[in-house]
Write a protein that holds these residues in place. Structure first.
Motif, short mmCIF file in Angstrom:
data_model
loop_
_atom_site.label_atom_id
_atom_site.label_comp_id
_atom_site.label_asym_id
_atom_site.label_seq_id
_atom_site.Cartn_x
_atom_site.Cartn_y
_atom_site.Cartn_z
N PHE A 40 0.84 -1.20 0.00
CA PHE A 40 0.00 0.00 0.00
C PHE A 40 0.87 1.25 0.00
N LEU A 41 0.45 2.26 -0.81
CA LEU A 41 1.10 3.57 -0.85
C LEU A 41 0.11 4.56 -0.26
N LEU A 42 0.40 5.04 0.92
CA LEU A 42 -0.50 5.90 1.66
C LEU A 42 -0.08 7.36 1.45
N CYS A 43 -0.90 8.14 0.72
CA CYS A 43 -0.54 9.51 0.34
C CYS A 43 -1.13 10.52 1.31
N ILE A 44 -0.26 11.44 1.77
CA ILE A 44 -0.69 12.50 2.68
C ILE A 44 -0.24 13.84 2.09
N ASP A 45 -1.20 14.75 1.88
CA ASP A 45 -0.93 16.08 1.31
C ASP A 45 -0.38 16.99 2.41
N VAL A 46 0.86 17.43 2.26
CA VAL A 46 1.48 18.28 3.29
C VAL A 46 1.47 19.75 2.88
N SER A 47 0.68 20.11 1.85
CA SER A 47 0.57 21.51 1.46
C SER A 47 -0.59 22.15 2.21
N GLN A 48 -0.71 23.48 2.03
CA GLN A 48 -1.79 24.21 2.69
C GLN A 48 -3.06 24.03 1.87
N CYS A 50 -7.19 23.90 0.85
CA CYS A 50 -8.30 24.84 1.02
C CYS A 50 -9.47 24.16 1.75
N ASN A 51 -10.03 24.87 2.68
CA ASN A 51 -11.24 24.40 3.38
C ASN A 51 -11.06 23.03 4.04
N ARG A 52 -9.90 22.79 4.63
CA ARG A 52 -9.70 21.53 5.35
C ARG A 52 -8.67 21.74 6.45
N LYS A 53 -8.74 20.86 7.43
CA LYS A 53 -7.78 20.90 8.53
C LYS A 53 -6.83 19.71 8.39
N PHE A 54 -5.57 19.99 8.59
CA PHE A 54 -4.59 18.92 8.46
C PHE A 54 -4.79 17.84 9.52
#
Length: 697
Positions: A40-48, A50-54
């Motif tokens: 499995f390749l688990l992708c996490i967006d580390v950019s800022q 829009c309209n979401r909380k990290f």
């Protein structure tokens, strides 16, 4: 063990940013039911985002990880969009992974293709236990390596693209030609086709702009020559603005040869940029500041040139006032006397030398003429010379001794060799006066008479033979139609209406007609009347008012006056004119009798035919009977001219001449040979006595 997917038949996309761009990607559907999964390749967006909380994303990833870890399959976290990375987001991801066993984080950027391949390579290594622990490259190091590859590939690709030199080339043609080139393939793999196409498009645009720049530069460089042709009169343009000067240029007859007015503008967005053989300047280019600057420089150049010419003439007058300047005196001996002169200071060194050289030519020529006159005055010195031998040394010394007291002899002191040559030529001419020894050289009257007779008689006989041929076998009539306010064109149209393919039937014979209608107001009337390509047999002069009749009469007088001055085209003087009255449909009863009377009077004065409006009413301005009457008059005039200038028998022996004329003219006389011989050469009965005789008529 197989895992069951809950997203059956959905399209496989990486993220929602691709929505709306579906056609740019290969469309694949998720398989239905169970599927064997090895990692499995688990992708996490580390950019800022829009309209979401990290934190919410990390919480979701944590729950997803708990579920995936139950499969006992290798898992790698891909921190995506690291090119827009928020540092504390990345640190939280790394902290999350450090708390898990064998969980690796790979920092990636799909935009710059950094560590994308590394993600899958690392996952494969974790699947294969024999491969060892995967080596993860930090983002910055991987980014630098990737950018260096891209820079190198871009440089190679741009050099490859620069081999294209035609800005008309298309991407489809060029890409097919380059597709197997390694530099092309490497760039496509790294940056993609879209970016490659953009790079190519920029290069093509640069080529086009460079081509336009060169064309514009050529036009601007050619503009001074065009201005010199069309606006050479300083008095006319000195006070004109550029916009006013443009209006003046448009009215010049040579305007079309220098400029082209395009239907579409601006010129650099039309196909005119590809017409490299058309050197004419697009007229809309003249609205630019560069063109206006050229015009201002042109005016300043004319002002400077005028001033320069004035100063050169002023300097010439200064030289004429300096009495001690003698023929043959070097410039270096004179310069010290004019160094403070205003005109000398203004003009260039080359101009001053040119003016002095001109002044020297004048005073040398005058001194030689006066020296020659002096030799004629001392004719007693040459009485006792031996006709068959050159003068002895003693005799020459005697001659020099006598002449040396003369100021005209001393004037050529600095040109002693020329003076000696003039003296010897004079002695030769006194005892052997021929055209070969004539002191006037090519200006000798004998030479000029022979040249004039040879040229005039050749043209005279040639013209007579042509006239004989044309008159005996005339099947084409050249007509010059003169009128005012479009009346000439109306008559030409009426004649063409009565013709078939410019062929006119008259008295059982077909004549080809060549019509040249010209408005009487045209400033080029005389130049259009008689050219090497068009020699009219007659001229139709049409009028419909007292004003147009008066104007026509003045034009005929000008034409005949011009013909009398052009001896080389003497048959132009015999050109027949025919006055034609046009029908006045709107006011026949009032004006027609007056016009008829005035037209007949002018015809009698000019000794030419008058064609009246026939009796009755007609719907058109011109009647067929009028045109036929006028054409018959032209044919009769041509026949009459032929009869007048028909050839005369040649004289076989000069001893048979009825009249011998001895003509005496001094070489250097102020009147021309043409003037002396004009009574003979202007006569229609004059011809060469026989071939090869240049002094017998």
């Amino acid at each position: 063990a197989a895992s069951k997917l809950q997203s059956a038949e959905k399209l496989m996309y990486i993220c929602t940013d691709q929505l709306g761009l579906e056609q740019d990607f290969e469309q694949k559907q998720m398989p239905e039911g169970k599927l064997n999964i090895d990692g499995f390749l688990l992708c996490i967006d580390v950019s800022q985002g829009c309209n979401r909380k990290f934190d919410d994303q990390l919480k979701f990833v944590n729950n997803l990880y708990i579920q995936l870890s139950k499969s006992k399959k290798p898992i790698i976290i891909a921190a995506t969009k690291c090119d827009e990375c928020v540092d504390h987001y990345l640190r939280e991801v790394q902290a999350f992974a450090s708390n898990k066993k064998n969980l690796v984080v790979v920092e990636t950027s799909a935009r710059f293709n950094v560590n994308v391949e590394t993600c899958f390579t690392a996952l494969v290594q974790m699947m294969d236990k024999t491969r060892g622990k995967p080596k993860i490259i930090p983002y910055l190091d991987a980014y630098k390596t990737q950018r260096q590859l891209v820079v190198t590939a871009t440089d190679k690709f741009e050099k490859l693209v620069q081999t294209v030199r035609d800005y008309h080339a298309t991407w489809k043609t060029v890409s097919n030609k380059l597709k197997n080139h390694p530099d092309y393939e490497e760039y496509i793999n790294l940056e993609g086709t879209k970016k490659a196409k953009n790079t190519f498009s920029k290069h093509i645009e640069q080529l086009k702009q460079e081509h336009i720049r060169k064309r514009k530069e050529e036009y601007i460089n050619a503009l001074p020559r065009a201005l010199n042709t069309l606006l050479s009169n300083l008095d006319e343009i000195e006070l004109l603005s550029w916009s006013e000067a443009l209006k003046v240029m448009e009215k010049r007859p040579d305007f079309q040869s220098c400029f082209v007015v395009l239907e579409k503008t601006p010129w650099d967005e039309t196909d005119h940029i590809d017409k490299v053989n058309d050197r004419r300047i697009p007229f809309d280019l003249l609205t630019t500041l560069e063109a206006e600057k050229v015009y201002q420089n042109h005016v300043q150049h004319l002002i400077s040139e005028k001033r320069r010419v004035e100063m050169k003439e002023k300097f010439k007058k200064t030289l004429e006032k300096i009495q001690f300047i003698s023929p043959g005196q070097p410039w270096e001996e004179v310069i010290c006397f004019v160094v403070e002169d205003e005109a000398f200071k203004y003009i260039t060194d080359a101009d001053s030398k040119e003016v002095y050289a001109r002044h020297q030519r004048e005073i040398v020529e005058k001194a030689k003429e006066e020296f020659q006159e002096m030799l004629f005055e001392h004719s007693e010195l040459f009485y006792d010379l031996d006709l068959n031998a050159t003068p002895s040394t003693d005799k020459m010394s005697e001659i020099h001794a006598v002449l040396s007291e003369e100021p005209r002899y001393k004037a050529l002191q600095k040109l002693a060799p020329d003076r000696e040559s003039l003296l010897l030529k004079h002695i030769g001419f006194v005892y052997h006066p021929t055209k070969e020894t004539c002191l006037s050289g090519q200006n000798c009257m004998d030479i000029k008479v022979e040249e004039l007779l040879a040229n005039s008689l050749l043209q005279l006989d040639h013209g007579r033979s042509n006239l004989y041929h044309d008159s005996a076998n005339i099947d084409k009539i050249n007509l010059f139609i003169l009128g005012k306010d479009g009346l000439a064109q109306e008559l030409a149209n009426e004649i063409r209406t009565q013709s078939t393919d410019d062929e006119y039937a008259l008295d059982g014979k077909i004549y080809e007609l060549d019509l040249r209608p010209v408005d009487a107001k045209s400033p080029y009337l005389l130049t259009q009347l008689w050219t090497s390509a068009f020699k009219p047999h007659g001229c139709f002069c049409v009028f419909n008012s007292i004003e147009s009749l008066t104007f026509i009469g003045e034009c005929i007088a000008k034409i005949r006056a011009e013909a009398s001055q052009i001896r080389r085209d003497k048959y132009m003087a015999n050109l027949s004119f025919t006055l034609i009255l046009a029908n006045q449909r709107d006011s026949v009863s009032k004006n027609l009798p007056i016009l008829r009377h005035q037209g007949q009077q002018l015809a009698n004065k000019l000794q030419c035919p008058f064609v009246d409006v026939p009796a009755g009413t007609y719907p058109r301005k011109f009647n067929e009977a009028q045109i036929k009457q006028a054409l018959r008059g032209v044919l009769e005039a041509v026949k009459h001219n032929f009869d007048v200038v028909s050839p005369v028998p040649t004289i076989k022996d000069l001893s048979e001449a009825d009249l011998r004329i001895v003509m005496c003219a001094m070489c250097g006389d102020p009147f021309s040979v043409d003037l002396i011989l004009s009574p003979f050469l202007d006569s229609h009965s004059c011809s060469a006595a026989q071939a090869g005789q240049n002094n017998s008529l």
